[in-house]
Motif scaffolding. Sequence first.
Motif, PDB file in Angstrom:
ATOM      1  N   ALA A 240       4.955   3.829   2.290  1.00  0.00           N
ATOM      2  CA  ALA A 240       4.722   2.536   1.650  1.00  0.00           C
ATOM      3  C   ALA A 240       4.649   1.491   2.763  1.00  0.00           C
ATOM      4  N   PHE A 241       3.567   0.712   2.756  1.00  0.00           N
ATOM      5  CA  PHE A 241       3.378  -0.321   3.764  1.00  0.00           C
ATOM      6  C   PHE A 241       3.254  -1.664   3.061  1.00  0.00           C
ATOM      7  N   ALA A 242       4.192  -2.570   3.347  1.00  0.00           N
ATOM      8  CA  ALA A 242       4.186  -3.907   2.752  1.00  0.00           C
ATOM      9  C   ALA A 242       3.278  -4.806   3.583  1.00  0.00           C
ATOM     10  N   VAL A 243       2.164  -5.211   2.993  1.00  0.00           N
ATOM     11  CA  VAL A 243       1.219  -6.101   3.681  1.00  0.00           C
ATOM     12  C   VAL A 243       1.818  -7.515   3.647  1.00  0.00           C
TER      13      VAL A 243
ATOM     14  N   ALA B 184      14.338  14.278  11.584  1.00  0.00           N
ATOM     15  CA  ALA B 184      15.604  14.771  12.120  1.00  0.00           C
ATOM     16  C   ALA B 184      16.548  13.590  12.334  1.00  0.00           C
ATOM     17  N   SER B 185      17.757  13.716  11.845  1.00  0.00           N
ATOM     18  CA  SER B 185      18.739  12.633  11.939  1.00  0.00           C
ATOM     19  C   SER B 185      19.017  12.279  13.399  1.00  0.00           C
ATOM     20  N   ASN B 186      18.846  11.009  13.741  1.00  0.00           N
ATOM     21  CA  ASN B 186      19.093  10.481  15.091  1.00  0.00           C
ATOM     22  C   ASN B 186      18.243  11.133  16.176  1.00  0.00           C
ATOM     23  N   ASN B 187      17.168  11.802  15.803  1.00  0.00           N
ATOM     24  CA  ASN B 187      16.356  12.495  16.801  1.00  0.00           C
ATOM     25  C   ASN B 187      14.886  12.508  16.408  1.00  0.00           C
ATOM     26  N   SER B 188      14.414  11.393  15.823  1.00  0.00           N
ATOM     27  CA  SER B 188      13.033  11.346  15.367  1.00  0.00           C
ATOM     28  C   SER B 188      12.591   9.900  15.190  1.00  0.00           C
ATOM     29  N   TYR B 189      11.289   9.748  14.993  1.00  0.00           N
ATOM     30  CA  TYR B 189      10.743   8.437  14.647  1.00  0.00           C
ATOM     31  C   TYR B 189       9.384   8.622  13.999  1.00  0.00           C
ATOM     32  N   PHE B 190       8.891   7.555  13.371  1.00  0.00           N
ATOM     33  CA  PHE B 190       7.535   7.590  12.842  1.00  0.00           C
ATOM     34  C   PHE B 190       6.839   6.287  13.210  1.00  0.00           C
ATOM     35  N   ASN B 191       5.524   6.379  13.370  1.00  0.00           N
ATOM     36  CA  ASN B 191       4.677   5.220  13.648  1.00  0.00           C
ATOM     37  C   ASN B 191       3.577   5.153  12.606  1.00  0.00           C
ATOM     38  N   VAL B 192       3.150   3.944  12.292  1.00  0.00           N
ATOM     39  CA  VAL B 192       2.035   3.730  11.377  1.00  0.00           C
ATOM     40  C   VAL B 192       0.970   2.925  12.116  1.00  0.00           C
TER      41      VAL B 192
ATOM     42  N   LEU C 183       0.869  -1.173   0.000  1.00  0.00           N
ATOM     43  CA  LEU C 183       0.000   0.000   0.000  1.00  0.00           C
ATOM     44  C   LEU C 183       0.906   1.224   0.000  1.00  0.00           C
ATOM     45  N   THR C 184       0.832   2.034  -1.063  1.00  0.00           N
ATOM     46  CA  THR C 184       1.639   3.246  -1.150  1.00  0.00           C
ATOM     47  C   THR C 184       0.705   4.449  -1.124  1.00  0.00           C
ATOM     48  N   ILE C 185       0.983   5.359  -0.193  1.00  0.00           N
ATOM     49  CA  ILE C 185       0.146   6.551  -0.012  1.00  0.00           C
ATOM     50  C   ILE C 185       0.997   7.779  -0.294  1.00  0.00           C
ATOM     51  N   ASP C 186       0.637   8.543  -1.320  1.00  0.00           N
ATOM     52  CA  ASP C 186       1.335   9.762  -1.683  1.00  0.00           C
ATOM     53  C   ASP C 186       1.058  10.854  -0.645  1.00  0.00           C
ATOM     54  N   ALA C 187       1.967  11.804  -0.528  1.00  0.00           N
ATOM     55  CA  ALA C 187       1.810  12.906   0.431  1.00  0.00           C
ATOM     56  C   ALA C 187       0.453  13.590   0.291  1.00  0.00           C
ATOM     57  N   ALA C 188       0.017  13.858  -0.935  1.00  0.00           N
ATOM     58  CA  ALA C 188      -1.232  14.578  -1.171  1.00  0.00           C
ATOM     59  C   ALA C 188      -2.478  13.759  -0.838  1.00  0.00           C
TER      60      ALA C 188
ATOM     61  N   ASN D 269       7.712  -3.108   8.265  1.00  0.00           N
ATOM     62  CA  ASN D 269       6.774  -3.187   7.145  1.00  0.00           C
ATOM     63  C   ASN D 269       6.595  -1.849   6.435  1.00  0.00           C
ATOM     64  N   SER D 270       7.148  -0.774   7.015  1.00  0.00           N
ATOM     65  CA  SER D 270       6.905   0.574   6.504  1.00  0.00           C
ATOM     66  C   SER D 270       8.159   1.218   5.948  1.00  0.00           C
ATOM     67  N   THR D 271       7.952   1.990   4.879  1.00  0.00           N
ATOM     68  CA  THR D 271       9.016   2.817   4.327  1.00  0.00           C
ATOM     69  C   THR D 271       8.467   4.232   4.208  1.00  0.00           C
ATOM     70  N   TYR D 272       9.117   5.161   4.888  1.00  0.00           N
ATOM     71  CA  TYR D 272       8.693   6.556   4.894  1.00  0.00           C
ATOM     72  C   TYR D 272       9.649   7.380   4.052  1.00  0.00           C
TER      73      TYR D 272
END
Length: 127
Positions: free
Chosen positions: A94-97, A61-69, A39-44, A80-83
């Motif tokens: 992009a989320f690999a099911v 931010a390099s070495n000072n951040s994270y993301f969750n899905v 599943l790929t979701i564009d910014a827009a 499973n995620s690529t941001y």
Amino acid sequence: MALQLIKLLVTASTTTDVVPSPQKFFHVTASQTAAGSTLTIDAASFFQDDGTVVSTLPSLASNNSYFNVYINGVLQQQENSTYTPGATGVGSLAFAVPAGGDPILQNTPVVLEIVNYAPTSTTNIST
């Protein structure tokens, strides 16, 4: 007078303020994504808390951040995620099911949470 060891007396204290900057982006799937697919979701295709469309996904931010899905309210495994930060056509999630699992159904909510930190430190030295 006897010989003495002369030394400086120095004290220091540091105060660090951790300043998180969380952002949340929302998406509702338009179609089903089968197991083994991505599943790929564009910014827009994301919208913000106030309902406005996202034009650019922020950098991490390099070495000072994270993301969750979160998919359907459930936190997903990071592997499973690529941001990819950036504007429409560049920025995406992009989320690999996983194969052999369940699909992501149509109209499923997807939440992307990004947290960048901008810590500040102050050191006071007394001599």
